[in-house]
Design a protein around this motif. Sequence first.
Motif, PDB file in Angstrom:
ATOM      1  N   ARG A 188       0.832  -1.204   0.000  1.00 52.34           N
ATOM      2  CA  ARG A 188       0.000   0.000   0.000  1.00 52.34           C
ATOM      3  C   ARG A 188       0.866   1.254   0.000  1.00 52.34           C
ATOM      4  NH1 ARG A 188      -4.498   1.037  -1.791  1.00 52.34           N
ATOM      5  NH2 ARG A 188      -3.212   2.540  -2.805  1.00 52.34           N
ATOM      6  N   ALA A 189       1.889   1.280   0.862  1.00 54.30           N
ATOM      7  CA  ALA A 189       2.774   2.444   0.945  1.00 54.30           C
ATOM      8  C   ALA A 189       3.536   2.645  -0.364  1.00 54.30           C
ATOM      9  CB  ALA A 189       3.740   2.294   2.111  1.00 54.30           C
ATOM     10  N   LEU A 190       3.955   1.551  -0.981  1.00 53.85           N
ATOM     11  CA  LEU A 190       4.686   1.655  -2.241  1.00 53.85           C
ATOM     12  C   LEU A 190       3.798   2.237  -3.339  1.00 53.85           C
ATOM     13  CD1 LEU A 190       7.261   1.142  -3.874  1.00 53.85           C
ATOM     14  CD2 LEU A 190       6.429  -1.168  -4.311  1.00 53.85           C
ATOM     15  N   LEU A 191       2.574   1.751  -3.461  1.00 54.78           N
ATOM     16  CA  LEU A 191       1.670   2.286  -4.485  1.00 54.78           C
ATOM     17  C   LEU A 191       1.311   3.739  -4.207  1.00 54.78           C
ATOM     18  CD1 LEU A 191      -0.733  -0.655  -5.358  1.00 54.78           C
ATOM     19  CD2 LEU A 191       1.301   0.123  -6.558  1.00 54.78           C
ATOM     20  N   ASP A 192       1.118   4.103  -2.933  1.00 55.97           N
ATOM     21  CA  ASP A 192       0.830   5.494  -2.588  1.00 55.97           C
ATOM     22  C   ASP A 192       1.998   6.407  -2.936  1.00 55.97           C
ATOM     23  OD1 ASP A 192      -1.692   4.790  -1.701  1.00 55.97           O
ATOM     24  OD2 ASP A 192      -1.162   4.866   0.435  1.00 55.97           O
ATOM     25  N   ALA A 193       3.228   5.952  -2.660  1.00 59.08           N
ATOM     26  CA  ALA A 193       4.421   6.745  -2.987  1.00 59.08           C
ATOM     27  C   ALA A 193       4.560   6.914  -4.499  1.00 59.08           C
ATOM     28  CB  ALA A 193       5.671   6.094  -2.404  1.00 59.08           C
ATOM     29  N   ALA A 194       4.298   5.836  -5.240  1.00 57.55           N
ATOM     30  CA  ALA A 194       4.365   5.915  -6.704  1.00 57.55           C
ATOM     31  C   ALA A 194       3.316   6.876  -7.246  1.00 57.55           C
ATOM     32  CB  ALA A 194       4.186   4.531  -7.315  1.00 57.55           C
ATOM     33  N   ALA A 195       2.107   6.825  -6.691  1.00 56.36           N
ATOM     34  CA  ALA A 195       1.035   7.723  -7.136  1.00 56.36           C
ATOM     35  C   ALA A 195       1.405   9.178  -6.878  1.00 56.36           C
ATOM     36  CB  ALA A 195      -0.272   7.364  -6.440  1.00 56.36           C
ATOM     37  N   ALA A 196       2.027   9.462  -5.741  1.00 59.24           N
ATOM     38  CA  ALA A 196       2.435  10.829  -5.426  1.00 59.24           C
ATOM     39  C   ALA A 196       3.485  11.334  -6.425  1.00 59.24           C
ATOM     40  CB  ALA A 196       2.978  10.907  -4.005  1.00 59.24           C
ATOM     41  N   LYS A 197       4.407  10.458  -6.806  1.00 60.81           N
ATOM     42  CA  LYS A 197       5.419  10.843  -7.791  1.00 60.81           C
ATOM     43  C   LYS A 197       4.785  11.108  -9.156  1.00 60.81           C
ATOM     44  CE  LYS A 197       9.419  10.685  -5.706  1.00 60.81           C
ATOM     45  NZ  LYS A 197      10.249  11.869  -5.570  1.00 60.81           N
ATOM     46  N   VAL A 198       3.828  10.279  -9.513  1.00 66.67           N
ATOM     47  CA  VAL A 198       3.156  10.453 -10.804  1.00 66.67           C
ATOM     48  C   VAL A 198       2.455  11.810 -10.857  1.00 66.67           C
ATOM     49  CG1 VAL A 198       1.231   9.623 -12.223  1.00 66.67           C
ATOM     50  CG2 VAL A 198       2.897   8.007 -11.323  1.00 66.67           C
ATOM     51  N   VAL A 199       1.732  12.152  -9.797  1.00 64.93           N
ATOM     52  CA  VAL A 199       1.009  13.426  -9.773  1.00 64.93           C
ATOM     53  C   VAL A 199       1.980  14.593  -9.918  1.00 64.93           C
ATOM     54  CG1 VAL A 199      -0.381  14.963  -8.326  1.00 64.93           C
ATOM     55  CG2 VAL A 199      -0.975  12.563  -8.516  1.00 64.93           C
ATOM     56  N   ALA A 200       3.131  14.492  -9.301  1.00 62.80           N
ATOM     57  CA  ALA A 200       4.116  15.569  -9.362  1.00 62.80           C
ATOM     58  C   ALA A 200       4.678  15.764 -10.769  1.00 62.80           C
ATOM     59  CB  ALA A 200       5.251  15.293  -8.378  1.00 62.80           C
ATOM     60  N   HIS A 201       4.610  14.725 -11.596  1.00 62.20           N
ATOM     61  CA  HIS A 201       5.222  14.789 -12.925  1.00 62.20           C
ATOM     62  C   HIS A 201       4.247  14.530 -14.072  1.00 62.20           C
ATOM     63  CE1 HIS A 201       9.180  15.072 -11.107  1.00 62.20           C
ATOM     64  NE2 HIS A 201       8.815  14.120 -10.280  1.00 62.20           N
ATOM     65  N   VAL A 202       2.948  14.509 -13.782  1.00 61.61           N
ATOM     66  CA  VAL A 202       1.978  14.171 -14.818  1.00 61.61           C
ATOM     67  C   VAL A 202       1.986  15.232 -15.924  1.00 61.61           C
ATOM     68  CG1 VAL A 202      -0.011  15.273 -13.681  1.00 61.61           C
ATOM     69  CG2 VAL A 202      -0.388  13.372 -15.242  1.00 61.61           C
ATOM     70  N   THR A 203       2.001  14.748 -17.158  1.00 54.34           N
ATOM     71  CA  THR A 203       1.939  15.627 -18.322  1.00 54.34           C
ATOM     72  C   THR A 203       0.994  14.981 -19.337  1.00 54.34           C
ATOM     73  OG1 THR A 203       3.866  14.547 -19.293  1.00 54.34           O
ATOM     74  CG2 THR A 203       4.273  16.570 -18.074  1.00 54.34           C
ATOM     75  N   PRO A 204       0.231  15.784 -20.045  1.00 52.03           N
ATOM     76  CA  PRO A 204      -0.690  15.204 -21.027  1.00 52.03           C
ATOM     77  C   PRO A 204       0.054  14.747 -22.282  1.00 52.03           C
ATOM     78  CG  PRO A 204      -0.810  17.584 -21.114  1.00 52.03           C
ATOM     79  CD  PRO A 204       0.125  17.237 -19.979  1.00 52.03           C
ATOM     80  N   ALA A 205      -0.527  13.790 -22.966  1.00 54.34           N
ATOM     81  CA  ALA A 205      -0.014  13.409 -24.280  1.00 54.34           C
ATOM     82  C   ALA A 205      -0.164  14.617 -25.211  1.00 54.34           C
ATOM     83  CB  ALA A 205      -0.790  12.215 -24.830  1.00 54.34           C
ATOM     84  N   ALA A 206       0.654  14.647 -26.235  1.00 50.73           N
ATOM     85  CA  ALA A 206       0.622  15.767 -27.181  1.00 50.73           C
ATOM     86  C   ALA A 206      -0.796  16.011 -27.690  1.00 50.73           C
ATOM     87  CB  ALA A 206       1.563  15.488 -28.348  1.00 50.73           C
ATOM     88  N   HIS A 207      -1.243  17.212 -27.580  1.00 57.11           N
ATOM     89  CA  HIS A 207      -2.534  17.688 -28.092  1.00 57.11           C
ATOM     90  C   HIS A 207      -3.760  17.123 -27.356  1.00 57.11           C
ATOM     91  CE1 HIS A 207      -0.079  19.372 -31.245  1.00 57.11           C
ATOM     92  NE2 HIS A 207       0.354  18.166 -31.563  1.00 57.11           N
ATOM     93  N   ALA A 208      -3.543  16.378 -26.275  1.00 57.68           N
ATOM     94  CA  ALA A 208      -4.678  15.783 -25.561  1.00 57.68           C
ATOM     95  C   ALA A 208      -5.608  16.849 -24.999  1.00 57.68           C
ATOM     96  CB  ALA A 208      -4.187  14.866 -24.441  1.00 57.68           C
ATOM     97  N   SER A 209      -5.070  17.877 -24.381  1.00 52.49           N
ATOM     98  CA  SER A 209      -5.918  18.928 -23.806  1.00 52.49           C
ATOM     99  C   SER A 209      -6.718  19.647 -24.891  1.00 52.49           C
ATOM    100  CB  SER A 209      -5.076  19.926 -23.011  1.00 52.49           C
ATOM    101  OG  SER A 209      -4.480  19.294 -21.904  1.00 52.49           O
TER     102      SER A 209
END
Length: 128
Positions: free
Chosen positions: A33-54
């Motif tokens: 659980r802690a590992l998945l939560d830590a990974a999710a936090a890292k993802v949120v910090a670096h999330v970027t949309p695919a080209a032209h998605a927005s």
Amino acid sequence: FDMALREPLPEAPVVHMGNSELIELLTPHTDGRALLDAAAAKVVAHVTPAAHASELLRALRDADIPCAVATNDEDRSTREQLGALGWLGSEHEPALISAVRCCDSGHGAKPEPGMVLSAAAALGAAPS
């Protein structure tokens, strides 16, 4: 993980398992659980949309074509990522995503059809 391609192997558990299954798989080795939560936090910090998605999602929204997300990720982390992208809307910008269904939304996980059918229903789209 394929280090040369920098992507998960197609048969990797992280690709095919829901989070509850991954936690069960990891728990004998670490706090899953802690590992998945830590990974999710890292993802949120670096999330970027695919080209032209927005731009595409804005064009669909402006054409009154609603969009949904159906994912085997958990609701909390999915909404954090979509929120970080600005896709869930704000007081100044209408949402680009009208419905979110996740592995813990009560509709089952993919590949079972429950979450996708629920997302379609939330958009007013009949399955075909």
